[in-house]
Design a protein around this motif. Structure first.
Motif, PDB file in Angstrom:
ATOM      1  N   THR A 122       0.832  -1.205   0.000  1.00  0.00           N
ATOM      2  CA  THR A 122       0.000   0.000   0.000  1.00  0.00           C
ATOM      3  C   THR A 122       0.864   1.252   0.000  1.00  0.00           C
ATOM      4  OG1 THR A 122      -0.215  -0.484   2.334  1.00  0.00           O
ATOM      5  CG2 THR A 122      -2.209  -0.669   1.024  1.00  0.00           C
ATOM      6  N   LEU A 123       0.295   2.288  -0.603  1.00  0.00           N
ATOM      7  CA  LEU A 123       0.968   3.581  -0.637  1.00  0.00           C
ATOM      8  C   LEU A 123       0.096   4.563   0.118  1.00  0.00           C
ATOM      9  CD1 LEU A 123       2.839   5.388  -3.234  1.00  0.00           C
ATOM     10  CD2 LEU A 123       0.639   6.359  -2.837  1.00  0.00           C
ATOM     11  N   TYR A 124       0.675   5.300   1.051  1.00  0.00           N
ATOM     12  CA  TYR A 124      -0.102   6.231   1.847  1.00  0.00           C
ATOM     13  C   TYR A 124       0.180   7.650   1.412  1.00  0.00           C
ATOM     14  CZ  TYR A 124      -1.219   2.408   4.996  1.00  0.00           C
ATOM     15  OH  TYR A 124      -1.669   1.242   5.505  1.00  0.00           O
ATOM     16  N   GLN A 125      -0.885   8.416   1.279  1.00  0.00           N
ATOM     17  CA  GLN A 125      -0.735   9.836   0.982  1.00  0.00           C
ATOM     18  C   GLN A 125      -1.858  10.560   1.703  1.00  0.00           C
ATOM     19  OE1 GLN A 125      -1.371  10.028  -3.318  1.00  0.00           O
ATOM     20  NE2 GLN A 125      -3.432  10.735  -2.910  1.00  0.00           N
ATOM     21  N   GLN A 126      -1.836  11.918   1.593  1.00  0.00           N
ATOM     22  CA  GLN A 126      -2.899  12.653   2.267  1.00  0.00           C
ATOM     23  C   GLN A 126      -4.198  12.540   1.483  1.00  0.00           C
ATOM     24  OE1 GLN A 126       0.029  14.638   1.517  1.00  0.00           O
ATOM     25  NE2 GLN A 126       0.468  15.875   3.308  1.00  0.00           N
ATOM     26  N   LEU A 127      -5.263  13.039   2.074  1.00  0.00           N
ATOM     27  CA  LEU A 127      -6.582  12.962   1.456  1.00  0.00           C
ATOM     28  C   LEU A 127      -6.589  13.661   0.110  1.00  0.00           C
ATOM     29  CD1 LEU A 127      -8.655  13.856   4.614  1.00  0.00           C
ATOM     30  CD2 LEU A 127      -8.203  11.599   3.679  1.00  0.00           C
ATOM     31  N   LYS A 128      -7.061  12.916  -0.882  1.00  0.00           N
ATOM     32  CA  LYS A 128      -6.907  13.408  -2.247  1.00  0.00           C
ATOM     33  C   LYS A 128      -7.771  14.624  -2.522  1.00  0.00           C
ATOM     34  CE  LYS A 128      -6.239  10.964  -6.529  1.00  0.00           C
ATOM     35  NZ  LYS A 128      -6.310   9.672  -7.165  1.00  0.00           N
ATOM     36  N   GLY A 129      -9.025  14.525  -2.090  1.00  0.00           N
ATOM     37  CA  GLY A 129      -9.941  15.588  -2.479  1.00  0.00           C
ATOM     38  C   GLY A 129      -9.679  16.907  -1.783  1.00  0.00           C
ATOM     39  N   GLU A 130      -9.472  16.842  -0.453  1.00  0.00           N
ATOM     40  CA  GLU A 130      -9.456  18.100   0.279  1.00  0.00           C
ATOM     41  C   GLU A 130      -8.107  18.537   0.796  1.00  0.00           C
ATOM     42  OE1 GLU A 130     -12.377  15.205   0.657  1.00  0.00           O
ATOM     43  OE2 GLU A 130     -10.926  15.398   2.280  1.00  0.00           O
ATOM     44  N   ARG A 164      -4.835   8.987   3.928  1.00  0.00           N
ATOM     45  CA  ARG A 164      -5.032   9.221   5.347  1.00  0.00           C
ATOM     46  C   ARG A 164      -4.718  10.672   5.656  1.00  0.00           C
ATOM     47  NH1 ARG A 164      -4.784   4.079   7.870  1.00  0.00           N
ATOM     48  NH2 ARG A 164      -6.416   3.088   6.629  1.00  0.00           N
ATOM     49  N   ALA A 165      -5.482  11.233   6.595  1.00  0.00           N
ATOM     50  CA  ALA A 165      -5.250  12.644   6.907  1.00  0.00           C
ATOM     51  C   ALA A 165      -3.908  12.883   7.565  1.00  0.00           C
ATOM     52  CB  ALA A 165      -6.363  13.151   7.808  1.00  0.00           C
ATOM     53  N   ASN A 166      -3.427  11.896   8.317  1.00  0.00           N
ATOM     54  CA  ASN A 166      -2.168  12.109   9.044  1.00  0.00           C
ATOM     55  C   ASN A 166      -1.000  11.405   8.382  1.00  0.00           C
ATOM     56  OD1 ASN A 166      -3.141   9.618   9.558  1.00  0.00           O
ATOM     57  ND2 ASN A 166      -2.524   9.569  11.698  1.00  0.00           N
ATOM     58  N   ALA A 167      -1.064  11.257   7.061  1.00  0.00           N
ATOM     59  CA  ALA A 167      -0.010  10.509   6.366  1.00  0.00           C
ATOM     60  C   ALA A 167       1.376  11.113   6.605  1.00  0.00           C
ATOM     61  CB  ALA A 167      -0.303  10.480   4.864  1.00  0.00           C
ATOM     62  N   GLU A 168       1.422  12.470   6.658  1.00  0.00           N
ATOM     63  CA  GLU A 168       2.714  13.130   6.852  1.00  0.00           C
ATOM     64  C   GLU A 168       3.369  12.714   8.151  1.00  0.00           C
ATOM     65  OE1 GLU A 168       4.157  17.728   6.156  1.00  0.00           O
ATOM     66  OE2 GLU A 168       2.062  17.263   6.554  1.00  0.00           O
ATOM     67  N   TYR A 169       2.542  12.521   9.190  1.00  0.00           N
ATOM     68  CA  TYR A 169       3.099  12.159  10.486  1.00  0.00           C
ATOM     69  C   TYR A 169       3.388  10.672  10.586  1.00  0.00           C
ATOM     70  CZ  TYR A 169       1.533  16.844  11.465  1.00  0.00           C
ATOM     71  OH  TYR A 169       1.355  18.192  11.411  1.00  0.00           O
TER      72      TYR A 169
END
Lengths: 317, 259
Positions: free
Chosen positions: B23-31, B60-65
């Protein structure tokens, strides 16, 4: 042209025409193109028209201090070393300059300004000796802080525990970069054939500093010395374009008194000034604390002030 | 990654084949996700598609963390987490899939140089546009960056990030650049890439590690998947003349990214 262009840059040392990376690159480019610049080699950045070095004062009086912009200006004035390059080679130039900035620049900053041994024995020593009094007390320290901050921001946030690991990583990447440069140069005289281009000026700046400075802990230096074609490239450019600067170095070594005699009038003046300042401080303190008082119209006051001051001292004790 | 850890990871990586549930995690695409992060994520996706390795994208919203280095995107493969394109490429190489095997030394040098060019110029320009241009910051960046968090956290985090980015810009000398100068730099960079590409479909005539990196930014600038700030559309109009490169980005997008 109204007036000739003037270039202000750091003066030479360690066998090089200039000890600063940007100044060296700009000087080399100017030599490549034969631009008629009046070069002022100074050691006091506050004397330059823009407050930083290198700085170019154009014939219209404008002052440019970003190295890339200086080179762009020289190109506009028809001193263009990249004239013969194809569009693709121009693109390669841009790409390799980004590579140098990303991989070699952090390590250069680290080697000269962050590594304690190098900083104390080589960099700070040179700057402290070269910069005039009283700037030489705080300017090297300030420059070091600026460079360290720049390095920290360039490399991202790393906690101090893995500083050693960060160092190893940086040097590993730099070694790879040097190897890449060596492979790209191959056995050519310059990066794009037989004529030097702006990329050569920048690469020469980086490599010459790394090679020539006598660094006590020169890990990258050892690797660079192993890459024969890069060493030959540096010495070739140095001997071809800066032949008389090599002669300056033995002069400086043989006559260490030289720079001192230049500073002689300043030294004498500084000595007199400091003695005067000391005397003034002592006399002022003596007068203010009442140890010595000037006898004026009311001599009767003198002993009473003295006895008062003694009484005060007793109270304090 | 330190050298010892790198060697360790590559050994472990070599041991297992690529699993199906990577899986690849990134921040929420839409917002939430911003231009530069979206570009990085696209690069990784493009790279994995070029290697024919399956990957699932999770927002995920907290992907950066969550990421080990603080940067997105990162991939979760087996029981390892690797972030950023560089380490991911090495990780995939350790598993035996590499796109750059056919290149000789000089070409590898050029590839690395061009990747640095993209990172240096285009990524920095993206960061500048997002965080240092007041119009964009006010309209888009602040709103998007802080969207998953409640008040006042959304403002605090956004300002904190902006301050960090502005400091970095100042350190590398971009602090005093005007928007026009930045766009000029971007133009120069795009011209360089266009020259290098010429009329080939890929930069080194067949797919290589460097292509996703370059194409992602091109694609990102050309066809942003989310509302583009007004300045970016100005940048887009600059890119239009560079047809070989924009065409390559277009085909690559069509080929590689199919959801």
């Amino acid at each position: 042209m109204a007036a000739p262009m003037e270039l202000y840059c750091w003066s030479g040392g360690w066998g090089l025409p200039s000890v600063d990376l940007d100044s060296l690159a700009v000087l080399t480019y100017a030599r490549f193109t034969g631009a008629p610049l009046k070069v002022h080699k100074i050691t006091n950045p506050w004397q330059s028209p823009s407050g930083t070095l290198p700085a170019l004062r154009t014939s219209h009086g404008e002052v440019i201090s970003v190295p890339h912009k200086i080179i762009t200006h020289l190109r506009k004035e028809k001193y263009n070393a990249d004239y013969d390059l194809s569009a693709r080679q121009g693109a390669d130039t841009l790409a390799f300059m980004s590579l140098l900035e990303e991989k070699l620049l952090p390590v250069l900053i680290h080697t000269f300004w962050v590594d304690t041994k190098n900083y104390v024995e080589v960099t700070r020593k040179w700057y402290a000796e070269a910069i005039p009094f009283p700037l030489n007390f705080f300017l090297p320290g300030r420059m070091q802080r600026q460079f360290m901050e720049r390095l920290q921001l360039l490399c991202g946030e790393h906690s101090p525990e893995n500083e050693e690991e960060l160092e190893k990583e940086l040097y590993q990447e730099a070694r790879e970069c040097l190897t890449l440069l060596s492979q790209r140069l191959g056995s050519q005289k310059f990066f794009f054939g037989d004529a030097p281009a702006s990329l050569d000026a920048f690469v020469f700046g980086y490599l010459a500093l790394l090679l020539q400075a006598k660094l006590p802990s020169g890990k990258l230096q050892a690797h660079l010395r192993g890459l024969q074609n890069l060493c030959a490239y540096c010495t070739h450019i140095l001997s071809l374009y800066f032949p008389w600067d090599g002669a300056d170095v033995p002069l400086a070594r043989q006559t260490p008194v030289g720079p001192e005699t230049e500073e002689e009038p300043y030294r004498r003046r500084n000595q007199i000034l400091s003695v005067l300042a000391g005397l003034a401080a002592m006399v002022g303190y003596a007068l203010l604390s009442g140890i010595v008082s000037i006898q004026r119209a009311t001599p009767a006051r003198a002993p009473s002030t003295q006895s008062l001051s003694i009484a005060e001292e007793d109270e304090d004790e | 990654m330190s050298l010892v850890a790198e060697a360790f990871v590559s050994q472990i990586a070599a041991a297992e084949p690529w699993p199906e549930n990577a899986t690849l995690y990134q921040q929420l695409k839409g917002e939430q996700i911003l231009l530069s992060d979206n570009a990085a994520s696209l690069a990784v996706q493009a790279f994995l598609q070029m290697c024919n390795l399956p990957i699932k994208v999770v927002c995920r919203a907290n992907a950066e963390y969550m990421s080990p280095s603080g940067k997105v995107p990162f991939i979760h493969v087996g029981n390892q987490v690797v972030s950023e394109l560089g380490p991911i490429v090495q990780f995939v190489k350790a598993k035996g899939h590499s796109l750059s095997d056919g290149l000789d030394e000089v070409q590898k040098a050029e590839m690395k140089a061009y990747m640095e060019l993209v990172n240096n110029m285009l990524l920095t320009a993206e960061l500048y546009l997002q965080w240092c241009d007041e119009a964009t910051v006010g309209e888009i960046t602040h709103a998007r960056y802080g969207s998953p968090y409640p008040w006042p956290l959304n403002h605090i985090l956004a300002y904190q990030k902006q301050w960090e980015v502005k400091r970095k810009m100042k350190a590398i000398g971009w602090g005093n650049k005007t928007l026009d100068q930045v766009l000029e730099d971007v133009d120069q960079c795009c011209q360089a890439l266009s020259q290098r590409l010429g009329t080939q479909p890929y930069f080194f005539n067949k797919q290589s590690d460097g292509d996703p990196d370059r194409n992602k930014t091109g694609r990102q600038i050309l066809t942003p998947e989310r509302p583009a700030p007004p300045r970016v559309s100005q940048a887009i109009s600059l890119q239009m003349p560079h047809t070989p490169w924009s065409a390559a980005c277009g085909t690559d997008e069509v080929l590689a990214i199919r959801k």
